[in-house]
Design an enzyme around this catalytic site. Structure first.
Site, PDB file in Angstrom:
ATOM      1  N   CYS A   1       0.834  -1.213   0.000  1.00  0.00           N
ATOM      2  CA  CYS A   1       0.000   0.000   0.000  1.00  0.00           C
ATOM      3  C   CYS A   1       0.862   1.254   0.000  1.00  0.00           C
ATOM      4  O   CYS A   1       2.061   1.223   0.297  1.00  0.00           O
ATOM      5  CB  CYS A   1      -0.883   0.052   1.258  1.00  0.00           C
ATOM      6  SG  CYS A   1      -1.882  -1.401   1.575  1.00  0.00           S
TER       7      CYS A   1
ATOM      8  N   CYS B   1      -2.712   4.996   2.776  1.00  0.00           N
ATOM      9  CA  CYS B   1      -3.854   4.115   2.542  1.00  0.00           C
ATOM     10  C   CYS B   1      -4.888   4.232   3.665  1.00  0.00           C
ATOM     11  O   CYS B   1      -4.528   4.240   4.851  1.00  0.00           O
ATOM     12  CB  CYS B   1      -3.380   2.666   2.437  1.00  0.00           C
ATOM     13  SG  CYS B   1      -4.719   1.501   2.062  1.00  0.00           S
TER      14      CYS B   1
ATOM     15  N   CYS C   1      -2.664  -3.078  -3.323  1.00  0.00           N
ATOM     16  CA  CYS C   1      -3.902  -2.857  -2.575  1.00  0.00           C
ATOM     17  C   CYS C   1      -4.995  -2.356  -3.511  1.00  0.00           C
ATOM     18  O   CYS C   1      -4.753  -1.517  -4.382  1.00  0.00           O
ATOM     19  CB  CYS C   1      -3.642  -1.833  -1.467  1.00  0.00           C
ATOM     20  SG  CYS C   1      -5.104  -1.289  -0.571  1.00  0.00           S
TER      21      CYS C   1
ATOM     22  N   CYS D   1      -6.027   1.716  -2.118  1.00  0.00           N
ATOM     23  CA  CYS D   1      -5.217   2.922  -2.384  1.00  0.00           C
ATOM     24  C   CYS D   1      -4.532   2.876  -3.743  1.00  0.00           C
ATOM     25  O   CYS D   1      -3.897   3.853  -4.142  1.00  0.00           O
ATOM     26  CB  CYS D   1      -4.183   3.124  -1.275  1.00  0.00           C
ATOM     27  SG  CYS D   1      -2.903   1.840  -1.190  1.00  0.00           S
TER      28      CYS D   1
END
Length: 362
Positions: free
Chosen positions: A37, A41, A68, A71
């Site tokens: 991430c 995030c 992810c 994000c």
């Protein structure tokens, strides 16, 4: 001068704080989920012992982490915001439209949420972006020798005063002030990160700035003071060359800029700008690193001021200077642009790093 990650505790605190200053500079791989991430995030924070920090998307992927879905770390930050992308697409389809908050509401979006998102990603609101897009049509009409009234109508302004005021806010002077005899000519250049204003004479490029930079009117005012002939609207050969080189830069073909330049600054400031041009694409350094490079280790603050006074964005790459802790710090063109420029330039460093790796193996 490659960026080195801060220690684990510093990065974990940035993750807890959802610190956007590290976007594009550091990523977290969560061993308990196998996901990587951005540090900003919005997902629930993992435990510190489950976090491994990386300096690039490539490192995350090589370590076996997958991106992810909240994000979107492999996309520019603005591209991960659905509302932002929806409005940007709508603006591209209807650039001449007089956009209002009513239009935003009609699309099922909350104006205050949209306002904050655009300010965060672009440093301006959606309505300000729409206004600048309309002004471009008028700018091009004047550049081609058209009348002010035609430029006003092409820009979609019903009110002459509204057009004059909007134009003056952008360039620092009303459209009626141009005579056509100016020695310096301002022209519009489109880039993937937004429109830029280039100012050239027949031989050198004097200024290259994103049109939404707040300092642009003041910078143009200083140029007019330096030039007896003032600044008009039009296009000279250095601007054509700059546009060609910018296209190559953004397409990943070349990070080299050979357009002739004119620096407007003190001897110290110009020395800093020349040092900035020595930072290879794909690398970064801190203000203190730059101060040591020019033999002035105690002049970090003065170096930072010279960096901020740069009037030749991208070509004099002040975006390659970051905080000593690895954060992006300030950038006149907006931190969102700085993040994307650094991410874009990773491709230019990759060949050199692969060559270094092959030499080590040999």
């Amino acid at each position: 001068m490659l960026f080195r990650l801060p220690d684990h505790d510093t990065l974990y605190q940035a993750l807890i704080d959802r610190d956007e200053a590290y976007d594009g500079r550091a990523f977290v791989g969560v061993t308990s989920t196998g996901v990587f991430c951005r540090l900003s995030c919005p997902a629930r924070n993992p435990k510190s012992e489950n976090c491994t920090f990386f300096a690039s998307v490539q490192e995350c992927l090589e370590a076996g982490f997958r991106p992810c879905k909240r994000c979107h770390p492999m996309a520019p930050a603005a591209a991960a915001d659905a509302a932002v992308q929806r409005l940007v697409s709508a603006l591209e389809q209807r650039p001449e439209h007089h956009w209002s908050e009513g239009d935003v509401v009609a699309m099922g979006l909350d104006p205050s949420t949209v306002r904050r998102a655009f300010k965060r990603h672009y440093g301006m609101t959606f309505l300000e972006m729409a206004r600048l897009t309309r002004i471009r049509s008028g700018f091009e009409t004047l550049s081609g020798g058209g009348r002010v009234i035609d430029a006003q109508l092409d820009a979609g302004f019903d009110s002459p005063s509204g057009f004059r005021n909007a134009f003056a806010r952008l360039l620092g002077q009303p459209p009626s002030s141009f005579t056509g005899r100016e020695l310096l000519k301002a022209s519009w250049i489109d880039t993937p990160l937004g429109a830029m204003i280039a100012v050239s004479d027949r031989h050198v490029l004097h200024l290259l700035e994103f049109i939404d930079r707040k300092a642009l009117p003041a910078e143009l005012k200083r140029l007019r003071a330096h030039s007896k002939g003032g600044v008009g609207i039009g296009r000279e050969p250095p601007t054509e060359q700059a546009e060609t080189e910018l296209a190559a830069y953004f397409s990943g073909q070349s990070a080299a800029f050979t357009v002739p330049l004119k620096f407007h600054g003190s001897a110290f400031t110009c020395e800093v700008w020349r040092a900035l041009r020595e930072i290879p694409a794909g690398e970064t350094c801190s203000y203190s690193d730059l101060a040591r490079t020019i033999g002035r280790p105690d002049a970090t603050r003065a170096v930072a001021r010279a960096n901020g006074a740069n009037q030749l964005a991208l070509i004099v790459p002040c975006h390659r200077v970051i905080g000593a802790d690895g954060s992006l710090t300030g950038y006149g063109g907006g931190l969102w642009r700085k993040q994307q420029l650094i991410e874009l330039e990773r491709q230019y460093a990759a060949p050199a790093r692969r060559a270094d790796h092959r030499e080590e193996i040999a």
